[in-house]
Motif scaffolding. Structure first.
Motif, PDB file in Angstrom:
ATOM      1  N   GLN A   1       0.847  -1.191   0.000  1.00 39.11           N
ATOM      2  CA  GLN A   1       0.000   0.000   0.000  1.00 39.11           C
ATOM      3  C   GLN A   1       0.882   1.240   0.000  1.00 39.11           C
ATOM      4  O   GLN A   1       1.962   1.254   0.592  1.00 39.11           O
ATOM      5  CB  GLN A   1      -0.908  -0.006   1.234  1.00 39.11           C
ATOM      6  N   VAL A   2       0.406   2.297  -0.637  1.00 36.04           N
ATOM      7  CA  VAL A   2       1.146   3.559  -0.721  1.00 36.04           C
ATOM      8  C   VAL A   2       0.267   4.669  -0.179  1.00 36.04           C
ATOM      9  O   VAL A   2      -0.908   4.769  -0.531  1.00 36.04           O
ATOM     10  CB  VAL A   2       1.529   3.873  -2.183  1.00 36.04           C
ATOM     11  N   GLN A   3       0.838   5.494   0.667  1.00 36.29           N
ATOM     12  CA  GLN A   3       0.134   6.682   1.141  1.00 36.29           C
ATOM     13  C   GLN A   3       0.859   7.905   0.617  1.00 36.29           C
ATOM     14  O   GLN A   3       2.094   7.976   0.658  1.00 36.29           O
ATOM     15  CB  GLN A   3       0.075   6.698   2.665  1.00 36.29           C
ATOM     16  N   LEU A   4       0.082   8.869   0.142  1.00 33.11           N
ATOM     17  CA  LEU A   4       0.636  10.083  -0.444  1.00 33.11           C
ATOM     18  C   LEU A   4       0.176  11.287   0.371  1.00 33.11           C
ATOM     19  O   LEU A   4      -1.014  11.400   0.702  1.00 33.11           O
ATOM     20  CB  LEU A   4       0.158  10.235  -1.893  1.00 33.11           C
ATOM     21  N   VAL A   5       1.104  12.186   0.658  1.00 38.24           N
ATOM     22  CA  VAL A   5       0.790  13.380   1.435  1.00 38.24           C
ATOM     23  C   VAL A   5       1.335  14.602   0.705  1.00 38.24           C
ATOM     24  O   VAL A   5       2.553  14.714   0.493  1.00 38.24           O
ATOM     25  CB  VAL A   5       1.386  13.301   2.848  1.00 38.24           C
ATOM     26  N   GLU A   6       0.426  15.504   0.342  1.00 41.35           N
ATOM     27  CA  GLU A   6       0.823  16.737  -0.334  1.00 41.35           C
ATOM     28  C   GLU A   6       1.111  17.831   0.686  1.00 41.35           C
ATOM     29  O   GLU A   6       0.453  17.918   1.732  1.00 41.35           O
ATOM     30  CB  GLU A   6      -0.278  17.244  -1.284  1.00 41.35           C
ATOM     31  N   ARG A   7       2.042  18.685   0.340  1.00 46.95           N
ATOM     32  CA  ARG A   7       2.357  19.865   1.145  1.00 46.95           C
ATOM     33  C   ARG A   7       2.712  21.007   0.214  1.00 46.95           C
ATOM     34  O   ARG A   7       3.071  20.793  -0.946  1.00 46.95           O
ATOM     35  CB  ARG A   7       3.511  19.569   2.106  1.00 46.95           C
ATOM     36  N   GLY A   8       2.639  22.218   0.756  1.00 48.05           N
ATOM     37  CA  GLY A   8       3.135  23.372   0.022  1.00 48.05           C
ATOM     38  C   GLY A   8       2.079  24.300  -0.524  1.00 48.05           C
ATOM     39  O   GLY A   8       2.413  25.333  -1.108  1.00 48.05           O
ATOM     40  N   GLY A   9       0.818  23.964  -0.367  1.00 42.69           N
ATOM     41  CA  GLY A   9      -0.221  24.863  -0.842  1.00 42.69           C
ATOM     42  C   GLY A   9      -0.279  26.133  -0.006  1.00 42.69           C
ATOM     43  O   GLY A   9       0.364  26.248   1.035  1.00 42.69           O
ATOM     44  N   GLY A  10      -1.051  27.090  -0.489  1.00 43.23           N
ATOM     45  CA  GLY A  10      -1.190  28.339   0.250  1.00 43.23           C
ATOM     46  C   GLY A  10      -1.797  29.419  -0.604  1.00 43.23           C
ATOM     47  O   GLY A  10      -2.330  29.158  -1.688  1.00 43.23           O
ATOM     48  N   LEU A  11      -1.701  30.641  -0.097  1.00 48.46           N
ATOM     49  CA  LEU A  11      -2.241  31.819  -0.772  1.00 48.46           C
ATOM     50  C   LEU A  11      -1.085  32.605  -1.378  1.00 48.46           C
ATOM     51  O   LEU A  11      -0.099  32.907  -0.690  1.00 48.46           O
ATOM     52  CB  LEU A  11      -3.007  32.691   0.219  1.00 48.46           C
ATOM     53  N   VAL A  12      -1.215  32.938  -2.654  1.00 47.97           N
ATOM     54  CA  VAL A  12      -0.160  33.675  -3.342  1.00 47.97           C
ATOM     55  C   VAL A  12      -0.803  34.670  -4.296  1.00 47.97           C
ATOM     56  O   VAL A  12      -1.927  34.453  -4.761  1.00 47.97           O
ATOM     57  CB  VAL A  12       0.778  32.704  -4.089  1.00 47.97           C
ATOM     58  N   GLN A  13      -0.104  35.743  -4.578  1.00 48.72           N
ATOM     59  CA  GLN A  13      -0.622  36.741  -5.514  1.00 48.72           C
ATOM     60  C   GLN A  13      -0.363  36.313  -6.957  1.00 48.72           C
ATOM     61  O   GLN A  13       0.535  35.503  -7.237  1.00 48.72           O
ATOM     62  CB  GLN A  13       0.025  38.100  -5.251  1.00 48.72           C
ATOM     63  N   THR A  14      -1.133  36.879  -7.852  1.00 48.66           N
ATOM     64  CA  THR A  14      -0.928  36.631  -9.271  1.00 48.66           C
ATOM     65  C   THR A  14       0.526  36.917  -9.652  1.00 48.66           C
ATOM     66  O   THR A  14       1.089  37.944  -9.251  1.00 48.66           O
ATOM     67  CB  THR A  14      -1.860  37.514 -10.104  1.00 48.66           C
TER      68      THR A  14
END
Length: 123
Positions: A1-14
């Motif tokens: 089994q593989v578990q995936l965890v995303e990181r790094g999202g957020g709020l940024v300006q154009t």
């Protein structure tokens, strides 16, 4: 089994940049084709980018080509998405996905999914 965890999202300006990461548990990461998908509110999930198990083949959606770069480090069991020149239309929840099959843009192919990370680009 593989578990995936995303990181790094957020709020940024154009015009800004973000780097997403997808860390995998398990011992088969280096054999998986990996991809990023995204889903904006009220819209269907769409393909963003994909990379083959060795990192030698890469696919991009036309909407992100030239702005986003997908990469992976099999020694760290991690995949990345460098996002530059971000636009408000890039706002979405970004998901990483993986599968033992060959690299593809089809989300139905991928059996392993992360929980998603929110990316919001303000205008």
């Amino acid at each position: 089994q593989v578990q995936l965890v995303e990181r790094g999202g957020g709020l940024v300006q154009t015009g800004g940049s973000l780097r997403l990461s997808c860390a995998a548990s398990g011992r088969i990461f280096s054999t998986l084709a990996m991809a990023w998908f995204r889903q904006a509110p009220g819209k269907e999930r769409e393909f963003v980018a994909a990379v083959s198990w060795a990192g030698t083949s890469k696919y991009y959606a036309d909407s992100v080509k030239g702005r986003f770069t997908i990469s992976r480090d099999n020694t760290k069991n991690t995949m990345y998405l460098q996002m530059n020149s971000l636009k408000p239309e890039d706002t979405a929840v970004y998901y990483c996905a993986g599968d033992l099959s060959r690299i593809t843009r089809d989300d139905h192919t991928y059996n392993y999914w992360g929980q998603g990370t929110q990316v919001t680009v303000s205008s």
